[in-house]
Design a protein around this motif. Structure first.
Motif, PDB file in Angstrom:
ATOM      1  N   ASP A   1      47.571  35.070  37.119  1.00 52.00           N
ATOM      2  CA  ASP A   1      47.508  36.786  37.240  1.00 52.00           C
ATOM      3  C   ASP A   1      46.207  37.261  36.177  1.00 52.00           C
ATOM      4  N   PHE A   2      46.204  38.523  36.137  1.00 50.52           N
ATOM      5  CA  PHE A   2      45.151  39.320  35.504  1.00 50.52           C
ATOM      6  C   PHE A   2      45.600  39.423  33.923  1.00 50.52           C
TER       7      PHE A   2
ATOM      8  N   THR B   1      37.300  41.628  39.164  1.00 54.21           N
ATOM      9  CA  THR B   1      38.491  42.355  39.570  1.00 54.21           C
ATOM     10  C   THR B   1      38.276  43.489  40.628  1.00 54.21           C
TER      11      THR B   1
ATOM     12  N   ASP C   1      45.313  45.871  38.343  1.00 57.58           N
ATOM     13  CA  ASP C   1      44.683  44.759  37.805  1.00 57.58           C
ATOM     14  C   ASP C   1      43.276  45.529  37.254  1.00 57.58           C
TER      15      ASP C   1
END
Length: 514
Positions: free
Chosen positions: A465-466, A245, A258
């Motif tokens: 997505d995270f 990330t 994130d």
């Protein structure tokens, strides 16, 4: 019971010859005659036979209704409930797998810990001291049925008015015996023997409980080690995700949100590790205490990580009438009933007249040199009968008190049997539930691991997505932790089932207790 008549030194005949020893031999002969008077030789108390009980003893134990089979073993429950009288059917030795059930787990460390605790555990040593105390009290009751023989000697110097002072020398033997015609002492011996059996079974129950406590603590320790390993593995995976990330944020492919979420997830997992380590140390300390050791003695357990011990797969269940006989606490409750019954008989016998035999053989003279002359020999023999004419009802009240104590022990015995039934049923219910739960958690943990791997791969490719990654990681950590906790619970369920069935001892071992 001393009935010797004092000899007046002013009127006693005095011989001026040297002692010949005949009086000494007479003294010994009369003492032996008193000791072996007819009936005294049979005063040794007979050991009460607790195996072959009388019908009154059998009737004292309440008949307990037991089911034909465990409710968890079959969906249908038989309505027929036979009455099982524990007084008429003697328990049989338990199977070897119940006596040494901890060896069925195949864990050498567990076996060593249990064996050490059974030798050095403080609870077992305390129960052993209770056995010695009960044996000594039983011996006190037995000694009361023997004749008593005592010796005494005295020197007296007296003066009356203006008369010259006179000396008196005395030596003698005093004997007494209660033939126990009403059976009060016999009942006391029977009660003492039953209480000794209670203490012996208490010792075995202490060993049973201690073995189960050690096994439960050991299983808990291995379960905590497994959960700690899972937390560390998930932390490593989350740190990898945090690194990815961070790279994506630097490349402009992910937002700072994130990154903070990844950092928060990693720190939450990291926070579980100190709590697990603390619980692990506390469990190790408890395990050391159970083995009679200092807390530092279990440091080797913390350094060596091993899997949770698995129970044997071929656990065989028997009918309650067979399995519950293995419980030492039920046998102790049975003996408490018999001890209370003997106390009732003892209190009832105390209401009847008592008969005593007493005798004394002594020597009395004004000079030590004259003590062993025949003329200084004194002897008495006394037979006495005593009875209470009025005591305000105290004797009858004492009988009623012992009868109430007997009823309490009977109710306690019944409650112990019903409690044992509940423990078995609870253990079986927990075992069935954890088995099903374990099967479901295995499938859930496998699916969560696959989902977490796919989520990380797709997130690295920028396809999801995270938040999805966080959800899959939390699900994986929860599923794996619950899986290991359920494995430990399943092993603990087997331990509790063995405990409820009375495993961990054999009647032969109890019979060989010191």
């Amino acid at each position: 019971m001393q009935t010797r008549t004092p000899l007046d030194p002013m009127t006693a005949p005095i011989r001026r010859t040297r002692p010949t020893g005949q009086a000494g031999r007479a003294l010994v002969g009369v003492a032996l005659a008193l000791a072996w008077v007819p009936g005294w030789a049979t005063a040794e108390p007979a050991q009460p036979d607790l195996v072959a009980r009388s019908e009154a003893d059998a009737a004292a134990l309440p008949a307990v209704l037991l089911p034909l089979q465990w409710s968890q073993a079959s969906a249908e429950m038989s309505t027929e409930m036979p009455a099982v009288d524990a007084a008429r059917s003697r328990p049989e030795p338990g199977p070897t797998e119940l006596a040494l059930w901890w060896r069925g787990f195949g864990d050498n460390e567990l076996m060593a810990r249990v064996d050490r605790a059974l030798q050095a555990g403080t609870s077992v040593r305390g129960a052993l001291a209770a056995v010695e105390q009960a044996r000594a009290l039983r011996d006190v009751a037995q000694a009361g049925r023997w004749p008593e023989l005592g010796a005494s000697a005295s020197v007296q110097r007296s003066r009356v008015g203006d008369n010259p002072a006179a000396n008196g020398w005395r030596a003698g033997l005093d004997a007494g015996w209660d033939p126990d015609l009403a059976g009060r002492q016999r009942a006391g011996v029977a009660a003492g023997e039953a209480e000794l059996q209670v203490a012996r079974y208490g010792l075995e129950q202490a060993r049973v409980d201690l073995a189960a406590e050690v096994a439960l603590a050991y299983i808990d320790l291995r379960g905590l080690q497994a959960r700690l390993a899972i937390a560390r593995a998930n932390l490593a995976a989350q740190q990898d995700t945090l690194q990815i990330t961070d790279w994506r944020v630097q490349a402009g492919l992910a937002s700072s949100l994130d990154l903070e979420q990844a950092r928060a997830a990693a720190e939450q997992t990291r926070a579980q590790i100190p709590a697990l380590r603390a619980s692990l140390s506390q469990t190790a300390h408890a395990l050391a205490l159970l083995g009679g050791q200092a807390p530092a003695a279990t440091q080797s357990l913390l350094d060596s990580v091993q899997p949770i011990p698995l129970p044997p797969a071929d656990l065989v269940l028997s009918f309650p009438a067979e399995t519950l006989r293995q419980r030492a606490d039920l046998r102790a409750a049975e003996q408490r009933v018999l001890a209370a019954l003997a106390r009732v008989r003892q209190a009832d016998a105390a209401r009847w007249p008592s008969f005593q035999l007493a005798g004394s053989l002594g020597l009395a003279a004004t000079r030590p040199a004259d003590l062993f002359e025949l003329t200084s020999l004194t002897r008495t023999l006394l037979a006495g009968l005593s009875a209470s004419l009025f005591d305000g009802g105290a004797a009858r009240a004492q009988v009623r008190a012992q009868q109430a104590a007997l009823e309490q022990s009977r109710i306690g015995y019944e409650a112990a049997v019903l409690g044992a039934l509940r423990q078995v049923e609870d253990a079986l219910a927990a075992l069935a539930g954890d088995r099903e739960r374990l099967a479901r958690l295995r499938a859930a943990a496998e699916a969560a691991a696959n989902a977490e791997l796919l989520a990380r791969q797709r997130y690295a490719s920028g396809l999801i997505d995270f938040r999805t990654v966080l959800d899959t990681q939390r699900t994986l950590l929860s599923a794996q932790s619950e899986l290991e906790a359920t494995r430990a619970a399943l092993s603990a369920d087997h331990v509790r089932l063995y405990l409820a069935l009375g495993g961990g001892w054999t009647p032969d071992a109890a019979a060989s207790n010191p």
